[in-house]
Motif scaffolding. Structure first.
Motif, short mmCIF file in Angstrom:
data_model
loop_
_atom_site.label_atom_id
_atom_site.label_comp_id
_atom_site.label_asym_id
_atom_site.label_seq_id
_atom_site.Cartn_x
_atom_site.Cartn_y
_atom_site.Cartn_z
N PHE A 1 47.33 -17.85 20.52
CA PHE A 1 46.34 -18.20 19.90
C PHE A 1 45.59 -17.79 18.38
O PHE A 1 46.17 -16.13 18.30
N TYR A 2 45.58 -17.80 17.60
CA TYR A 2 45.28 -17.24 15.91
C TYR A 2 43.87 -18.03 15.47
O TYR A 2 44.12 -19.38 16.28
N VAL A 3 42.94 -17.12 15.68
CA VAL A 3 41.58 -17.42 14.72
C VAL A 3 41.18 -16.14 13.73
O VAL A 3 41.53 -15.24 13.24
N LEU A 4 41.15 -17.48 12.00
CA LEU A 4 40.95 -16.45 11.03
C LEU A 4 39.56 -16.69 10.85
O LEU A 4 39.16 -18.64 10.53
N GLY A 5 38.64 -16.43 10.18
CA GLY A 5 37.90 -16.69 9.19
C GLY A 5 37.52 -15.43 8.11
O GLY A 5 37.63 -15.10 7.70
N LEU A 6 37.00 -16.68 7.41
CA LEU A 6 37.10 -16.85 5.45
C LEU A 6 35.37 -17.14 5.35
O LEU A 6 35.21 -17.89 5.84
N ALA A 7 35.09 -16.12 3.90
CA ALA A 7 33.62 -16.43 3.58
C ALA A 7 34.22 -15.87 1.73
O ALA A 7 35.18 -15.27 1.37
N PRO A 8 33.56 -16.58 0.77
CA PRO A 8 33.73 -16.56 0.03
C PRO A 8 33.53 -15.66 -0.63
O PRO A 8 32.30 -14.32 -0.76
N ASN A 9 34.33 -15.00 -2.24
CA ASN A 9 34.04 -13.96 -2.39
C ASN A 9 34.07 -14.04 -4.01
O ASN A 9 35.34 -13.20 -4.30
N ALA A 10 33.45 -14.58 -5.10
CA ALA A 10 33.59 -14.49 -6.13
C ALA A 10 34.92 -15.60 -6.00
O ALA A 10 34.64 -16.38 -5.62
N ALA A 11 35.28 -15.28 -7.39
CA ALA A 11 36.77 -16.19 -7.22
C ALA A 11 37.93 -16.23 -6.28
O ALA A 11 39.19 -16.55 -5.84
N ASP B 1 46.29 -13.46 19.61
CA ASP B 1 45.79 -13.27 20.81
C ASP B 1 46.56 -14.29 21.91
O ASP B 1 46.65 -15.27 21.33
N ASP B 2 47.16 -13.59 23.34
CA ASP B 2 47.13 -14.60 24.16
C ASP B 2 45.13 -15.92 24.44
O ASP B 2 44.81 -15.28 24.28
N PHE B 3 45.93 -16.93 24.88
CA PHE B 3 44.94 -17.89 25.06
C PHE B 3 44.62 -17.47 26.02
O PHE B 3 43.26 -17.21 26.39
N GLY B 4 44.50 -16.64 27.09
CA GLY B 4 44.02 -16.27 28.29
C GLY B 4 43.21 -15.29 27.91
O GLY B 4 41.85 -15.45 28.61
N THR B 5 43.59 -14.45 27.43
CA THR B 5 43.01 -13.20 27.25
C THR B 5 41.87 -13.89 26.14
O THR B 5 40.52 -13.29 26.16
N ILE B 6 41.94 -14.77 25.28
CA ILE B 6 40.19 -15.68 24.69
C ILE B 6 39.09 -15.62 25.77
O ILE B 6 38.57 -15.71 25.24
N ALA B 7 40.29 -16.38 26.16
CA ALA B 7 39.44 -17.28 27.57
C ALA B 7 38.43 -16.46 28.29
O ALA B 7 37.41 -16.97 28.61
N ALA B 8 39.20 -15.95 28.44
CA ALA B 8 38.46 -14.23 29.80
C ALA B 8 37.38 -14.17 28.53
O ALA B 8 36.55 -13.86 29.33
N ASN B 9 37.45 -13.61 27.28
CA ASN B 9 36.72 -13.12 26.43
C ASN B 9 35.19 -13.71 26.65
O ASN B 9 34.38 -13.12 26.27
#
Length: 590
Positions: free
Chosen positions: A331-341, A351-359
């Protein structure tokens, strides 16, 4: 795996399923269709392709020859489509030079279509050769069309939805144009192939707060960013094919209505699963979206996602609920925010989806509070609103959303900005609600290693000075309410919460003397209830450390958080209608 490599692999999977445009094409917002006769003259008024979405008209997303960045003053038209300033020489913006843009569009297409024999491409060439911008008004074409993107079709094929840019001859010609580039070649950092290197990466669109025309995830535009004499994309060589693939995948995830995105504060978050089975990936993505308040795809998988999520929230291990989600589901998660251009990567998780679910389950356990919020499983955005001025998303402290999301997904400590921002809002508006109490409890448990069970509900044995003072403050507030009623212009909390939680010594002596008068008044009407409240005050004072100053000059941030929890727990006890002191129940439940 890197961000670009993961997105490139995601594009390959989407392309195999027909969910992403082929190489050299991009999904663009198209608003109008101009239908042409074979001699190049318009067959009538343009067709409006936009669909009604509420009160708005939304352009249609279509795969067309890829767009590109257009920096500088030299107009660079797109191929076989563009906005009306280029395609027709008309615009609603007074400061835009539409004539120069149209001449550039005209020149490019006359040159590119010189030797074509295809009926559709010939009709388009004849159109750009003969068209003049004055015809727009002469033909009475709508003002709403100006500055919108347009495509072309032969009138004989319009009803069959065959567009000129989709004709086999047009696709073959576009492929020849793409392969004729003279750019430098090198080893692609994403694929490892020796291939033409992308000089300017395609724009990423759909990030909240970024430019509507798009922003760059990879770019170099100053000498300070360059090395070894390389220019622009040569500083981080990515092949044209890989640059197209990662941007196509990311734009697909960020598109309006996408089930693979959610907005958390100022961070546009996209997520996707890599699994051998497509249905398993869909369930994993749906479960993740539901965990954090995103949108779950309706249909066959919706009920399955709901069942899995309910069991996850009840604390059942994922390998018992849905073992297929723990075997080989990356599983992949990407967080993006603007910074000028450009775009800033707020967080990246692979990470593995199982680890994400446990967290996620650990996060739920951290946030457990009694009594809970009405919406026990509100999205993360709802909690973030509690730390924002006026509860507005744009007022959420910078970087907080991304940092908190990262800590939840990885199991790391929560950002201390979360603690300070929540305390600041409490001192400002004095609204000690379940959402804020849960936030404070979570930070105390994870960052300060306090026992979870001791902070869920009222703990009569808790001897922490901050917690006891919070409880005592709630009792004083109840004394005032019992004596004067609830319709008081300014309650004890309204006047003194901020000072009491930070500098108790300044306030509690005053509250104690004020409560004596209120208790006297209560004793005349309900002597039993007066005794109950006096016992509460005496009981709290008794558990404070013997010989210690009961009212310290100041409280640390940790103790202020405990003050809020003590207040919340004690105040909640006053509103219980059962299993409580009958006198309190009578007073607090009219």
């Amino acid at each position: 795996m890197s961000v670009l490599a993961s997105l490139t692999h995601a594009y390959d999977r989407m392309a195999d399923r027909g969910e992403a445009p082929p190489f050299g094409y991009s999904s663009e917002k198209i608003s109008f269709l101009i239908s042409l006769k074979e001699d190049g003259t318009p067959a009538g008024a343009p067709a409006d392709l936009r669909a009604a979405t509420g009160k708005k008209l939304t352009p249609r997303l279509m795969a067309v020859p890829a767009s590109f960045k257009r920096p500088g003053v030299t107009p660079r038209p797109f191929f076989l489509w563009d906005n009306t300033a280029f395609a027709l020489g008309v615009t609603a913006q007074e400061d835009k030079d539409a004539i120069t843009r149209f001449k550039a569009f005209q020149k490019r297409h006359i040159e590119a279509l010189t030797d074509v024999t295809d009926a559709g491409l010939l009709a388009l060439r004849r159109f750009v050769e003969r068209w003049t911008p004055e015809e727009f008004d002469a033909r009475g074409w709508p003002e709403a069309m100006k500055d919108q993107n347009v495509i072309f079709a032969l009138e004989s094929e319009r009803l069959r939805n065959v567009y000129i840019h989709d004709r086999p001859a047009a696709r073959m010609l576009w492929a020849q144009i793409l392969s004729s580039g003279e750019g430098a070649k090198g080893i692609c950092l994403v694929t490892g192939n020796f291939a033409p290197i992308e000089r300017l990466h395609p724009a990423i669109k759909g990030v909240w707060g970024a430019r509507s025309s798009g922003a760059s995830l990879v770019s170099f535009n100053l000498d300070a960013f360059t090395s070894y004499g390389q220019e622009q994309g040569g500083n981080a060589p990515v092949s044209e094919a890989a640059a197209f693939a990662y941007t196509a995948a990311l734009n697909k995830f960020l598109a309006s209505g996408s089930k693979n995105r959610m907005q958390i504060g100022d961070t546009s978050t996209v997520f996707w699963a890599d699994a051998s089975n497509t249905e398993t990936a869909i369930v994993a993505e749906g479960a993740f979206a539901a965990m954090f308040g995103g949108t779950v795809d309706e249909g066959m998988q919706a009920s399955r996602v709901a069942a899995v999520l309910e069991k996850i929230r009840n604390g059942q291990p994922l390998n018992e609920i849905a073992p297929e989600l723990t075997k080989g589901v990356r599983f992949y998660v990407l967080g993006l925010a603007p910074n000028a251009a450009r775009l800033s990567v707020r967080f990246w998780l692979d990470d593995d989806f199982g680890t994400i679910a446990a967290n996620y389950q650990e996060f739920l356990d951290d946030m457990r509070i009694a009594p809970p919020p009405k919406d026990q499983h509100a999205g993360l955005w709802r909690y973030l609103n509690e730390v924002a001025v006026l509860g507005k998303r744009e007022n959420i402290p910078p970087n907080l959303a991304g940092e908190w999301m990262r800590s939840i997904l990885t199991g790391a400590n929560y950002p201390l900005t979360l603690l300070s921002s929540t305390l600041m809002r409490l001192r400002s508006d004095k609204n000690v609600n379940a959402f804020r109490a849960a936030i404070l409890k979570a930070v105390l448990v994870r960052n300060f290693k306090m026992k979870k069970e001791a902070l869920v509900a009222l703990d009569p044995e808790n001897r922490n000075k901050g917690y006891l003072l919070g409880r005592l403050f709630a009792v004083y507030e109840q004394v005032q309410s019992a004596a004067l009623g609830r319709n008081v212009n300014a309650t004890v909390k309204d006047k003194f919460y901020g000072a009491a939680s930070a500098q108790p010594r300044k306030v509690f002596a005053l509250l104690d003397s004020g409560s004596a008068h209120h208790l006297s008044k209560i004793g005349k009407q309900k002597p039993g209830y007066k005794i109950t409240l006096e016992k509460l005050v005496a009981g709290i004072m008794e558990i404070m450390s013997p010989g210690d100053d009961p009212f310290p000059a100041s409280l640390s941030a940790e103790q202020q958080a405990l003050f809020a929890l003590g207040y919340y727990h004690q105040r909640s006890e006053f509103f219980k209608s059962r299993n409580n002191d009958p006198a309190i129940a009578e007073e607090t439940n009219p």
